[in-house]
Every structure is written in C-alpha cells, then in structure tokens.
Design a protein around this motif. Structure first.
Motif, PDB file in Angstrom:
ATOM      1  N   LEU A   1       0.796  -1.303  -0.108  1.00 16.92           N
ATOM      2  CA  LEU A   1       0.074  -0.023   0.030  1.00 16.92           C
ATOM      3  C   LEU A   1       1.019   1.216  -0.080  1.00 16.92           C
ATOM      4  N   VAL A   2       2.266   1.100  -0.117  1.00 12.80           N
ATOM      5  CA  VAL A   2       2.956   2.218  -0.548  1.00 12.80           C
ATOM      6  C   VAL A   2       2.977   3.014   0.786  1.00 12.80           C
ATOM      7  N   ILE A   3       3.115   2.329   2.079  1.00 12.94           N
ATOM      8  CA  ILE A   3       3.100   2.951   3.415  1.00 12.94           C
ATOM      9  C   ILE A   3       4.560   2.831   3.719  1.00 12.94           C
ATOM     10  N   PRO A   4       5.340   3.779   4.331  1.00 17.22           N
ATOM     11  CA  PRO A   4       6.522   3.799   4.772  1.00 17.22           C
ATOM     12  C   PRO A   4       6.698   2.477   5.818  1.00 17.22           C
ATOM     13  N   PRO A   5       7.817   1.841   5.784  1.00 18.08           N
ATOM     14  CA  PRO A   5       8.260   0.507   6.614  1.00 18.08           C
ATOM     15  C   PRO A   5       8.288   0.936   8.053  1.00 18.08           C
ATOM     16  N   LEU A   6       7.817   0.259   8.980  1.00 23.30           N
ATOM     17  CA  LEU A   6       8.135   0.418  10.242  1.00 23.30           C
ATOM     18  C   LEU A   6       9.114  -0.500  10.995  1.00 23.30           C
ATOM     19  N   ASP A   7       9.828  -0.150  11.482  1.00 22.49           N
ATOM     20  CA  ASP A   7      11.074  -0.827  12.309  1.00 22.49           C
ATOM     21  C   ASP A   7      10.228  -1.970  13.204  1.00 22.49           C
ATOM     22  N   GLU A   8      10.624  -3.061  12.720  1.00 16.79           N
ATOM     23  CA  GLU A   8       9.734  -4.331  13.464  1.00 16.79           C
ATOM     24  C   GLU A   8      10.189  -4.188  15.031  1.00 16.79           C
ATOM     25  N   ASN A   9      11.374  -3.893  15.298  1.00 21.63           N
ATOM     26  CA  ASN A   9      11.766  -4.084  16.772  1.00 21.63           C
ATOM     27  C   ASN A   9      11.158  -2.936  17.302  1.00 21.63           C
ATOM     28  N   LEU A  10      10.876  -1.743  16.684  1.00 19.09           N
ATOM     29  CA  LEU A  10      10.438  -0.570  17.610  1.00 19.09           C
ATOM     30  C   LEU A  10       8.824  -0.734  17.636  1.00 19.09           C
ATOM     31  N   ALA A  11       8.210  -1.321  16.911  1.00 19.64           N
ATOM     32  CA  ALA A  11       6.898  -1.737  16.819  1.00 19.64           C
ATOM     33  C   ALA A  11       6.620  -2.682  18.138  1.00 19.64           C
ATOM     34  N   MET A  12       7.502  -3.689  18.160  1.00 22.95           N
ATOM     35  CA  MET A  12       7.495  -4.591  19.380  1.00 22.95           C
ATOM     36  C   MET A  12       7.673  -3.963  20.494  1.00 22.95           C
ATOM     37  N   GLU A  13       8.657  -3.080  20.496  1.00 27.75           N
ATOM     38  CA  GLU A  13       8.829  -2.247  21.728  1.00 27.75           C
ATOM     39  C   GLU A  13       7.610  -1.479  22.081  1.00 27.75           C
ATOM     40  N   CYS A  14       6.862  -0.839  21.356  1.00 22.18           N
ATOM     41  CA  CYS A  14       5.636  -0.011  21.613  1.00 22.18           C
ATOM     42  C   CYS A  14       4.652  -1.149  22.063  1.00 22.18           C
ATOM     43  N   LEU A  15       4.312  -2.079  21.443  1.00 19.43           N
ATOM     44  CA  LEU A  15       3.472  -3.068  21.983  1.00 19.43           C
ATOM     45  C   LEU A  15       3.777  -3.654  23.413  1.00 19.43           C
ATOM     46  N   MET A  16       4.860  -4.006  23.613  1.00 16.78           N
ATOM     47  CA  MET A  16       5.475  -4.505  24.980  1.00 16.78           C
ATOM     48  C   MET A  16       5.105  -3.456  25.867  1.00 16.78           C
ATOM     49  N   GLU A  17       5.588  -2.360  25.837  1.00 15.92           N
ATOM     50  CA  GLU A  17       5.121  -1.100  26.709  1.00 15.92           C
ATOM     51  C   GLU A  17       3.864  -0.964  26.951  1.00 15.92           C
ATOM     52  N   LEU A  18       3.067  -1.211  25.976  1.00 14.82           N
ATOM     53  CA  LEU A  18       1.520  -0.680  26.051  1.00 14.82           C
ATOM     54  C   LEU A  18       1.129  -1.853  26.912  1.00 14.82           C
TER      55      LEU A  18
END
Ligand SMILES: *Cc1c(COP(=O)(O)O)cnc(C)c1O
Length: 355
Positions: A101-118
C-alpha cells in the motif's frame, strides 16, 4: 526510542463478567500513537489515554483506503504470565502490507517495543476466564489532508486493545459456510495478501448474502475463473482428503495467515502429509461424493480452528464429517490453544512473554 507516557485522569472499571465480553466492544485505558512525517520518519511514540482522535475531514485514509492492520492476542496463563503467540510474524506481515500500500516501513523492533510497553501498562486488562484473551489491533493510516490520489506523506501507527470473550462458549461448534460464486474478494496482482480494509470492504456484500441464507461465512473462489478455492475472508481454509491435509497455496490473492502457517508446521511435525496447491471447488465436491472428504476447517487468530459443518456450493450442500469436529481439527485446536495458554510446552519457540 523513548515512549512518552501520558497518564489518564481516571481508569475505567474492568469488566466483571468476562463471559459477556464478546469481541471488539470494550477498549482498555490506554492506546499507542506514533506519527510518521515525511523527512522525520516514524517519531515520538506516545502511550496516552484511549479516546477519540482528531482527523482532517480530507484525511486521505477516509477517501482512498490507504490503511493496513494486524490482529493478535495476549493470553494469561494459569500462573499469571502474559504471553503472545508469534508476534514477530505480525509485524513482519504489517511491513508486507505496508509495502503493497506504499506506506513507509515500520521498524519491527520498534513496533514490538511499543506493543510490549503498552501491554506492561495494560496487563491487568488481559482477562482471566478460560478461552478469553486481550485482542491487540495495530494499524496504520494516511492522515494527509488532501484529495489528490497519491501515497500519503503523513501517517499514524496506533495500537488499541480489546478484552475479548471465549470464541466458543460450548466446545468447538462447526460453522456453516457458503461458497460465493458471484462476487470475488481479491485477484492476483491485487491486495489479497495484504491485511487492509479494502479487502474487507470488498467482502461485505458476500457476507451479507451468506447471512441471508443462514450461513455464517463466505468461502471465496479465485477472481479469474471462480474455480479455485482461496479463503474464508478472515480465515484460511484446509481440507483433509483421504488423510492428506490440503490448503490453497499462497499466490498473492490469499492472506498468509500465521495460524495457517502454524497449522501446517504442526501437521508436518505429526508426520501428516501436507500439500499447498491450487484446489478447485469441483475437486472438493468430487471428494465429498466419493466419501473421501474427511474434514474441512478454517484457521485464524480469532477462532484458532473453525471446523466446517456444512459447505454450500450453488445447490449442493455438503455435510462434513456428520457436522462434527474431526480428529485433526480437534488436535490442532488443542495443541495451538494449549501452547497459547501455556498448558502445553512450546517446542517451537512461538511464545513471547510480556515481562
Ligand atoms: C487476518 C486474516 C486471516 C487469518 O490470519 P491469522 O494470522 O491466522 O490470524 C485470514 N484471512 C484474512 C483475509 C485475514 O485478514
């Protein structure tokens, strides 16, 4: 990257009766929000009180559907650990959807960190009752206030959490499925393999027709000849014919389910013959007539394994395995949910604990 935390003035009451949770109605106290702005990249992740967001009426996501999402669950074990099932696969797939969908990639480790913190903040929201879980919905959408058609330059990545009830209240009830022969959900070269709202929008009309005929879900056929079986729209599909486990191969129009992948790996580990190939609906009807269609089941995060009791293709109604759950379906369900709820040892390294 530091995750900002904005405290809520007051916290909500947790649901008292977890048997009436249902799916997708209740949300927790907090959500994660991280903007993307061209030139800056993804920046300033924030966990803040769950609530409405401000969006321009011209926001591009509302007009042209540049959105992607994921779905996974957090499970509470008997000894009160909170754990996730293959979450790395979800963020990997999110980036595959982003790419399409031509959306800029998201650092998978950063996404995981965000989820873990939440999840660390919200872990008391993971329900306790057998079969319940905290459903996790990560998603991204374009926010540019612009009516021209082009990829966005501004996005939001968000994660919201929803405590969900047991999918099956009384054992594994077989579902009735209707084979759609007028509409199609996706075509090769389209976005079928991406987890994006547009695929669901395309599927609503089939779902509506199925409901009118008292079927709960739709089995989609390929978009070119409407001969080959694809998937159930929110589940992948498996057939057991003469002891062989068969599922449609991934060739662009089917969502590559993580439950699908896990079911294939489990069946292979049990020494079953598993084949990913193109399979026609006619072949299924023939196997049924020959008495060789042993089991049909769907796979997806929501229900894990959904045995199919009846399959309707035009005027033909096939009753599968006497409308009862089959041995392989039951064993897959018991093993996968056993690993997810920490009742069975995880020999595959699929579990990630929230600490
Ligand atoms: C999410 C989804 C599935 C199931 O994928 P899992 O990773 O197993 O939950 C299947 N089909 C579609 C269209 C989906 O969106």
């Amino acid at each position: 990257m530091e995750i900002k935390f904005t405290k809520a003035a007051a916290l909500k009451e947790k649901p008292v009766d977890e048997t009436t949770l249902g799916f997708g109605h209740n949300f927790t106290d907090y959500m994660l929000v991280m903007p993307y702005d061209e030139g800056q990249g993804w920046h300033d992740p924030e966990i803040r009180p769950y609530g409405n967001i401000e969006l321009s009426p011209a926001a591009m996501c509302l007009h042209y559907g540049q959105t992607v999402f994921e779905g996974l669950k957090a499970y509470r074990t008997a000894d009160n650990k909170i754990q996730l099932f293959r979450p790395d696969e979800n963020f990997k797939r999110l980036n595959v959807s982003n790419q399409r969908l031509v959306i800029p990639p998201l650092d998978e480790n950063l996404a995981m960190e965000c989820l873990m913190e939440l999840l660390r903040i919200e872990k008391d929201w993971v329900p306790h009752t057998e079969g319940t879980a905290l459903y996790i919905r990560p998603y991204i959408f374009a926010t540019d206030p612009y009516l021209g058609v082009k990829p966005g330059e501004h996005y939001l990545f968000m994660i919201i959490l929803s405590p969900s009830g047991a999918y099956y209240s009384s054992g594994l009830d077989p579902v009735n499925i209707y084979v759609e022969s007028k509409y199609v959900r996706a075509v090769r070269g389209g976005m079928g393999y991406a987890k994006t709202g547009g695929n669901y929008a395309a599927s609503l009309i089939g779902q509506d027709e199925a409901h009118k005929q008292n079927y709960s879900q739709v089995l989609w056929l390929d978009g070119v000849e409407q001969k080959y079986i694809e998937e159930v729209g929110a589940m992948n599909i498996f057939f057991v014919i003469d002891g062989e486990v068969i599922t449609p191969m991934l060739q662009g129009s089917i969502l590559p389910g993580i439950t699908r992948k896990s079911a294939i790996e489990l069946c292979k580990s049990w020494g079953l013959k598993v084949t990913e190939r193109r399979i026609t609906i006619q072949e299924i009807a023939d196997a049924y007539d020959a008495g060789k269609l042993d089991e049909v089941f769907g796979t997806g995060t929501a229900a894990v394994i959904s045995p199919v009791g009846h399959l309707k293709w035009n005027d033909k109604v096939m009753e599968i395995n006497g409308n009862k759950i089959g041995d392989i379906s039951q064993k897959l369900y018991d093993t996968m949910t056993g690993i997810q709820w920490g009742k069975i040892e995880d020999k595959f390294g699929w579990i990630v604990e929230v600490k």
